[in-house]
Write a protein that holds these residues in place. Structure first.
Motif, mmCIF file in Angstrom:
data_model
loop_
_atom_site.group_PDB
_atom_site.id
_atom_site.type_symbol
_atom_site.label_atom_id
_atom_site.label_comp_id
_atom_site.label_asym_id
_atom_site.label_seq_id
_atom_site.Cartn_x
_atom_site.Cartn_y
_atom_site.Cartn_z
ATOM 1 N N GLU A 17 19.755 85.572 25.375
ATOM 2 C CA GLU A 17 20.164 84.397 26.152
ATOM 3 C C GLU A 17 21.097 83.502 25.343
ATOM 4 O O GLU A 17 22.116 83.023 25.838
ATOM 5 C CB GLU A 17 18.929 83.607 26.587
ATOM 6 C CG GLU A 17 19.245 82.402 27.435
ATOM 7 C CD GLU A 17 17.982 81.673 27.883
ATOM 8 O OE1 GLU A 17 18.047 80.442 27.972
ATOM 9 O OE2 GLU A 17 16.953 82.329 28.116
ATOM 10 N N LEU A 18 20.784 83.302 24.100
ATOM 11 C CA LEU A 18 21.622 82.469 23.245
ATOM 12 C C LEU A 18 22.946 83.164 22.950
ATOM 13 O O LEU A 18 23.995 82.519 22.922
ATOM 14 C CB LEU A 18 20.894 82.117 21.949
ATOM 15 C CG LEU A 18 21.578 81.094 21.068
ATOM 16 C CD1 LEU A 18 21.847 79.792 21.813
ATOM 17 C CD2 LEU A 18 20.745 80.815 19.849
ATOM 18 N N ILE A 19 22.922 84.465 22.757
ATOM 19 C CA ILE A 19 24.158 85.221 22.524
ATOM 20 C C ILE A 19 25.073 85.106 23.744
ATOM 21 O O ILE A 19 26.272 84.905 23.604
ATOM 22 C CB ILE A 19 23.860 86.702 22.200
ATOM 23 C CG1 ILE A 19 23.147 86.817 20.848
ATOM 24 C CG2 ILE A 19 25.135 87.542 22.213
ATOM 25 C CD1 ILE A 19 23.966 86.341 19.669
ATOM 26 N N ARG A 20 24.509 85.191 24.941
ATOM 27 C CA ARG A 20 25.312 85.004 26.155
ATOM 28 C C ARG A 20 25.938 83.612 26.162
ATOM 29 O O ARG A 20 27.099 83.438 26.511
ATOM 30 C CB ARG A 20 24.475 85.218 27.412
ATOM 31 C CG ARG A 20 24.367 86.658 27.834
ATOM 32 C CD ARG A 20 23.802 86.794 29.224
ATOM 33 N NE ARG A 20 22.447 86.280 29.353
ATOM 34 C CZ ARG A 20 21.348 86.915 29.003
ATOM 35 N NH1 ARG A 20 21.444 88.134 28.489
ATOM 36 N NH2 ARG A 20 20.160 86.381 29.133
ATOM 37 N N ALA A 21 25.183 82.600 25.788
ATOM 38 C CA ALA A 21 25.718 81.240 25.737
ATOM 39 C C ALA A 21 26.850 81.142 24.715
ATOM 40 O O ALA A 21 27.877 80.515 24.980
ATOM 41 C CB ALA A 21 24.600 80.247 25.389
ATOM 42 N N LEU A 22 26.702 81.790 23.557
ATOM 43 C CA LEU A 22 27.752 81.788 22.552
ATOM 44 C C LEU A 22 29.005 82.464 23.096
ATOM 45 O O LEU A 22 30.112 81.962 22.942
ATOM 46 C CB LEU A 22 27.294 82.515 21.285
ATOM 47 C CG LEU A 22 26.318 81.780 20.393
ATOM 48 C CD1 LEU A 22 25.646 82.734 19.430
ATOM 49 C CD2 LEU A 22 27.001 80.667 19.630
ATOM 50 N N GLN A 23 28.831 83.606 23.751
ATOM 51 C CA GLN A 23 29.981 84.339 24.288
ATOM 52 C C GLN A 23 30.676 83.544 25.383
ATOM 53 O O GLN A 23 31.895 83.551 25.470
ATOM 54 C CB GLN A 23 29.535 85.706 24.795
ATOM 55 C CG GLN A 23 29.127 86.620 23.665
ATOM 56 C CD GLN A 23 28.473 87.903 24.128
ATOM 57 O OE1 GLN A 23 28.042 88.017 25.268
ATOM 58 N NE2 GLN A 23 28.391 88.870 23.244
#
Length: 102
Positions: A92-98
């Motif tokens: 979820e956090l990786i998606r937010a970063l991307q």
């Protein structure tokens, strides 16, 4: 996205530019190692990102995020595996970063 010769050189250049915090991924926030600050996705921006690909080994792939949190007057970096070696536990956090870099 910029291309610098090595991961080490990129991190050294970012540190000189004031990105001194080392962030770690947690399930839904970034955790600062030096400051003990926990940032949710709405509390930071991704200023730059750098992707490194190994010549022949997919395990050598990494991405460096240069991150700012203006509210805390804090800048730092997050290094994460890319592709098959990415941290799936923090998807979820990786998606937010991307989303912040597109």
């Amino acid at each position: 996205m910029h291309h610098l010769p090595t991961l080490f050189e990129t991190l050294a250049q970012l540190k000189k530019a004031g990105y001194t915090e080392d962030f770690n991924l947690n399930k839904n926030y970034l955790a600062g190692q030096r400051s003990a600050i926990q940032l949710s996705p709405e509390e930071f921006v991704v200023d730059q990102h750098f992707r490194f690909e190994g010549n022949s080994d997919p395990d050598d792939e990494a991405i460096v995020y240069a991150i700012s949190a203006l509210h805390f007057n804090l800048k730092g970096t997050l290094v994460n595996g890319y592709g098959p070696s990415s941290d799936a536990g923090a998807a979820e956090l990786i998606r937010a970063l991307q989303e912040k870099i597109t």
